[in-house]
Design a protein around this motif. Structure first.
Motif, PDB file in Angstrom:
ATOM      1  N   ASP A  79    -130.007  31.171  19.111  1.00 37.13           N
ATOM      2  CA  ASP A  79    -128.891  31.081  17.867  1.00 37.13           C
ATOM      3  C   ASP A  79    -129.003  32.372  17.924  1.00 37.13           C
ATOM      4  N   TYR A  80    -130.403  33.062  17.670  1.00 39.40           N
ATOM      5  CA  TYR A  80    -130.180  34.921  17.836  1.00 39.40           C
ATOM      6  C   TYR A  80    -130.705  35.667  18.417  1.00 39.40           C
ATOM      7  N   GLN A  81    -129.771  35.068  20.032  1.00 42.12           N
ATOM      8  CA  GLN A  81    -129.847  35.958  21.095  1.00 42.12           C
ATOM      9  C   GLN A  81    -128.862  35.686  21.890  1.00 42.12           C
ATOM     10  N   THR A  82    -128.400  36.190  23.247  1.00 40.05           N
ATOM     11  CA  THR A  82    -127.027  36.185  23.389  1.00 40.05           C
ATOM     12  C   THR A  82    -127.392  35.198  24.611  1.00 40.05           C
ATOM     13  N   VAL A  83    -126.542  35.077  24.843  1.00 45.01           N
ATOM     14  CA  VAL A  83    -126.946  33.796  26.370  1.00 45.01           C
ATOM     15  C   VAL A  83    -126.739  34.654  27.671  1.00 45.01           C
ATOM     16  N   TYR A  84    -126.563  35.695  27.519  1.00 41.06           N
ATOM     17  CA  TYR A  84    -127.285  36.651  28.959  1.00 41.06           C
ATOM     18  C   TYR A  84    -128.345  37.777  28.878  1.00 41.06           C
ATOM     19  N   ALA A  85    -128.591  37.397  27.832  1.00 38.30           N
ATOM     20  CA  ALA A  85    -130.254  38.523  26.783  1.00 38.30           C
ATOM     21  C   ALA A  85    -131.443  37.978  28.600  1.00 38.30           C
ATOM     22  N   LYS A  86    -132.369  39.432  28.500  1.00 38.17           N
ATOM     23  CA  LYS A  86    -132.540  39.570  29.149  1.00 38.17           C
ATOM     24  C   LYS A  86    -134.180  39.843  29.083  1.00 38.17           C
ATOM     25  N   ASP A  87    -134.279  40.908  28.753  1.00 37.27           N
ATOM     26  CA  ASP A  87    -136.249  41.702  28.860  1.00 37.27           C
ATOM     27  C   ASP A  87    -135.885  41.733  27.418  1.00 37.27           C
ATOM     28  N   PRO A  88    -137.077  41.178  26.203  1.00 38.45           N
ATOM     29  CA  PRO A  88    -137.498  40.892  25.539  1.00 38.45           C
ATOM     30  C   PRO A  88    -138.241  42.722  24.314  1.00 38.45           C
ATOM     31  N   ARG A  89    -137.498  43.052  23.774  1.00 38.37           N
ATOM     32  CA  ARG A  89    -137.498  44.227  24.035  1.00 38.37           C
ATOM     33  C   ARG A  89    -136.976  44.962  22.376  1.00 38.37           C
ATOM     34  N   SER A  90    -136.642  44.034  21.460  1.00 40.80           N
ATOM     35  CA  SER A  90    -135.725  44.930  20.627  1.00 40.80           C
ATOM     36  C   SER A  90    -135.976  43.820  19.471  1.00 40.80           C
ATOM     37  N   ALA A  91    -135.829  44.755  18.154  1.00 39.44           N
ATOM     38  CA  ALA A  91    -136.460  44.190  16.565  1.00 39.44           C
ATOM     39  C   ALA A  91    -135.023  43.082  16.400  1.00 39.44           C
ATOM     40  N   ALA A  92    -133.947  43.733  16.842  1.00 34.59           N
ATOM     41  CA  ALA A  92    -132.779  43.067  15.908  1.00 34.59           C
ATOM     42  C   ALA A  92    -131.625  42.532  17.332  1.00 34.59           C
ATOM     43  N   ALA A  93    -131.163  41.496  16.938  1.00 35.02           N
ATOM     44  CA  ALA A  93    -130.073  40.903  17.903  1.00 35.02           C
ATOM     45  C   ALA A  93    -128.465  42.068  17.994  1.00 35.02           C
ATOM     46  N   PRO A  94    -128.067  42.298  19.069  1.00 33.97           N
ATOM     47  CA  PRO A  94    -127.133  43.237  19.450  1.00 33.97           C
ATOM     48  C   PRO A  94    -125.615  42.161  19.326  1.00 33.97           C
ATOM     49  N   THR A  95    -125.373  41.803  17.501  1.00 37.90           N
ATOM     50  CA  THR A  95    -124.984  40.850  17.199  1.00 37.90           C
ATOM     51  C   THR A  95    -123.350  40.117  17.389  1.00 37.90           C
ATOM     52  N   ALA A  96    -122.383  40.890  18.273  1.00 40.90           N
ATOM     53  CA  ALA A  96    -121.646  41.265  18.472  1.00 40.90           C
ATOM     54  C   ALA A  96    -121.524  40.179  20.344  1.00 40.90           C
ATOM     55  N   GLY A  97    -122.337  40.222  20.677  1.00 44.66           N
ATOM     56  CA  GLY A  97    -122.367  39.627  21.663  1.00 44.66           C
ATOM     57  C   GLY A  97    -123.436  37.608  21.479  1.00 44.66           C
ATOM     58  N   LEU A  98    -123.045  38.173  20.177  1.00 42.80           N
ATOM     59  CA  LEU A  98    -123.955  36.522  20.685  1.00 42.80           C
ATOM     60  C   LEU A  98    -122.716  35.391  20.084  1.00 42.80           C
ATOM     61  N   HIS A  99    -121.528  35.633  20.115  1.00 41.73           N
ATOM     62  CA  HIS A  99    -120.344  35.084  20.401  1.00 41.73           C
ATOM     63  C   HIS A  99    -120.055  34.823  21.664  1.00 41.73           C
ATOM     64  N   PHE A 100    -120.385  35.210  22.363  1.00 46.70           N
ATOM     65  CA  PHE A 100    -120.253  34.776  23.626  1.00 46.70           C
ATOM     66  C   PHE A 100    -121.027  33.806  24.297  1.00 46.70           C
ATOM     67  N   THR A 101    -119.925  32.311  24.209  1.00 44.16           N
ATOM     68  CA  THR A 101    -120.537  31.433  25.664  1.00 44.16           C
ATOM     69  C   THR A 101    -120.774  31.997  27.271  1.00 44.16           C
ATOM     70  N   ARG A 102    -121.078  30.741  27.627  1.00 43.96           N
ATOM     71  CA  ARG A 102    -121.503  31.489  29.232  1.00 43.96           C
ATOM     72  C   ARG A 102    -119.886  30.729  29.723  1.00 43.96           C
ATOM     73  N   GLU A 103    -119.113  29.684  28.992  1.00 47.42           N
ATOM     74  CA  GLU A 103    -117.762  29.482  29.942  1.00 47.42           C
ATOM     75  C   GLU A 103    -116.964  30.324  29.443  1.00 47.42           C
ATOM     76  N   LEU A 104    -116.894  31.137  27.977  1.00 43.34           N
ATOM     77  CA  LEU A 104    -116.335  32.409  27.928  1.00 43.34           C
ATOM     78  C   LEU A 104    -116.446  33.145  28.833  1.00 43.34           C
ATOM     79  N   LEU A 105    -117.360  33.931  29.070  1.00 41.43           N
ATOM     80  CA  LEU A 105    -117.288  35.034  30.372  1.00 41.43           C
ATOM     81  C   LEU A 105    -117.170  34.656  31.545  1.00 41.43           C
ATOM     82  N   ARG A 106    -117.159  33.518  31.423  1.00 41.50           N
ATOM     83  CA  ARG A 106    -116.926  33.250  32.753  1.00 41.50           C
ATOM     84  C   ARG A 106    -114.612  33.148  32.574  1.00 41.50           C
ATOM     85  N   LYS A 107    -114.200  32.701  31.992  1.00 42.12           N
ATOM     86  CA  LYS A 107    -112.870  33.001  31.738  1.00 42.12           C
ATOM     87  C   LYS A 107    -112.538  34.353  32.193  1.00 42.12           C
ATOM     88  N   VAL A 108    -113.307  35.248  31.088  1.00 37.51           N
ATOM     89  CA  VAL A 108    -112.815  36.701  31.279  1.00 37.51           C
ATOM     90  C   VAL A 108    -112.871  37.055  32.723  1.00 37.51           C
TER      91      VAL A 108
END
Length: 349
Positions: A171-200
């Motif tokens: 829940d604290y990862q974006t659906v497009y997150a890749k390399d684990p190198r952060s101490a906190a999430a880029p939280t604005a991206g948490l709102h996107f689902t894969r389906e919504l990104l496909r629509k974008v």
């Protein structure tokens, strides 16, 4: 009429009822609320996040931060003692990643040279305090793979204002997150689902990925009355050639650069400020954005609702204008939006 002091930390304060601090994310993610702020006329629009499509145009480029949160919080016990210790890994200091900047608790019980046996049976040395923020240097054995150790024995470093533990690590990862190198999430991206990104993408919006490794520069509170005296910690960021090309092409064809989160803003504007214009490449950015800053790259911003007096509120005020930003925050409180990392979203166009 009293003139507003944009350098005074109290200028960025607002009252937030504690029950509005979100303790768990919306499910599904894109069902959270969206407050859209239109700068041209100051109007506010109450929607849900999946309505973000309405505000995106064919030809725009949506720039997102593809970093992944690492299991950066590792427990342990002080050697020759019984004190329980918690080490929050922030960033490596050397190429071999054996010396790390970290926050250590309880710091007062760990003078310089203290040794701690971390979970995973690895003994580290806690060096002196590096800065007034309490950042310490933690030295690992030469044969230790620190990232593997954290992955196997560490935990997700949820922010301290999230007390409920019902959320899942993903829940604290974006659906497009890749390399684990952060101490906190880029939280604005948490709102996107894969389906919504496909629509974008289907709407004709290009998606570009940059990376900023989230650390103290993003979440450390401001403790100085004059914000110009705040020490902005450096964060490592990368703009790949592919992302740069997409941004340049969108600008050339009249599209907008839509930053998905404040870390994207710091990366793009940090590179532009450091290099006299946007360039691909690597940067340690210490850019601190507050009212008076002139944006050169970003045309629209998707972000969360941030903590009072935080650098992130200042960044948003610099983009939307101070009065409009505080108007939007007051409206969000009145309408019972959910705040901070697992909270609702704001889009500024």
């Amino acid at each position: 009429m009293t003139q507003r002091d944009f350098f005074d930390i109290n200028t960025y304060d607002y009252e937030l009822p504690p029950e509005l601090i979100a303790q768990k994310p919306a499910d599904p993610r894109d069902r959270c609320r969206l407050l859209t702020v239109r700068r041209a006329d100051g109007k506010l629009f109450h929607q849900h996040f999946h309505d973000v499509l309405q505000w995106l145009r064919p030809g725009d480029v949506l720039v997102r931060n593809d970093t992944r949160v690492m299991a950066a919080r590792v427990g342990g016990v002080k050697v020759n003692g019984s004190a329980q210790v918690e080490v929050l890994l922030l960033r490596p200091e050397d190429d071999g990643e054996k010396c790390w900047e970290a926050l250590v608790r309880p710091g007062r019980k760990l003078p310089e040279g203290s040794r701690v046996r971390l979970d995973g049976d690895v003994v580290v040395t806690i060096d002196a305090v590096k800065s007034e923020d309490g950042v310490r240097r933690v030295v690992f054995p030469a044969d230790c793979d620190v990232r593997a150790l954290a992955e196997a024995n560490g935990s997700m470093p949820l922010p301290p204002y999230i007390h409920e533990r019902s959320s899942r690590p993903e829940d604290y990862q974006t659906v497009y997150a890749k390399d684990p190198r952060s101490a906190a999430a880029p939280t604005a991206g948490l709102h996107f689902t894969r389906e919504l990104l496909r629509k974008v993408a289907k709407r004709g919006v290009t998606i570009a990925d940059i990376t900023l490794e989230v650390g103290l520069g993003t979440f450390r509170p401001v403790k100085t009355e004059d914000i110009r005296r705040h020490h902005m910690h450096a964060e490592h960021c990368v703009i790949p050639q592919d992302a740069y090309d997409k941004i340049v092409m969108a600008k050339k064809n009249g599209g907008r650069v839509v930053a998905l989160g404040t870390t994207v803003v710091r990366t793009l504007e940090g590179m532009a400020a450091a290099s006299g214009g946007l360039h691909p490449g690597v940067l340690e950015t210490e850019l601190f954005i507050y009212p008076g800053f002139e944006y050169k790259v970003v045309d629209a911003l998707i972000t969360n609702f941030h903590l009072p007096k935080s650098t992130l509120v200042m960044l948003v005020a610099a983009f939307a204008g101070y009065d409009l930003t505080m108007k939007a925050y007051a409206e969000a409180v009145k309408e019972r939006y959910r705040f901070f990392s697992f909270g609702d979203a704001m889009m500024i166009v």
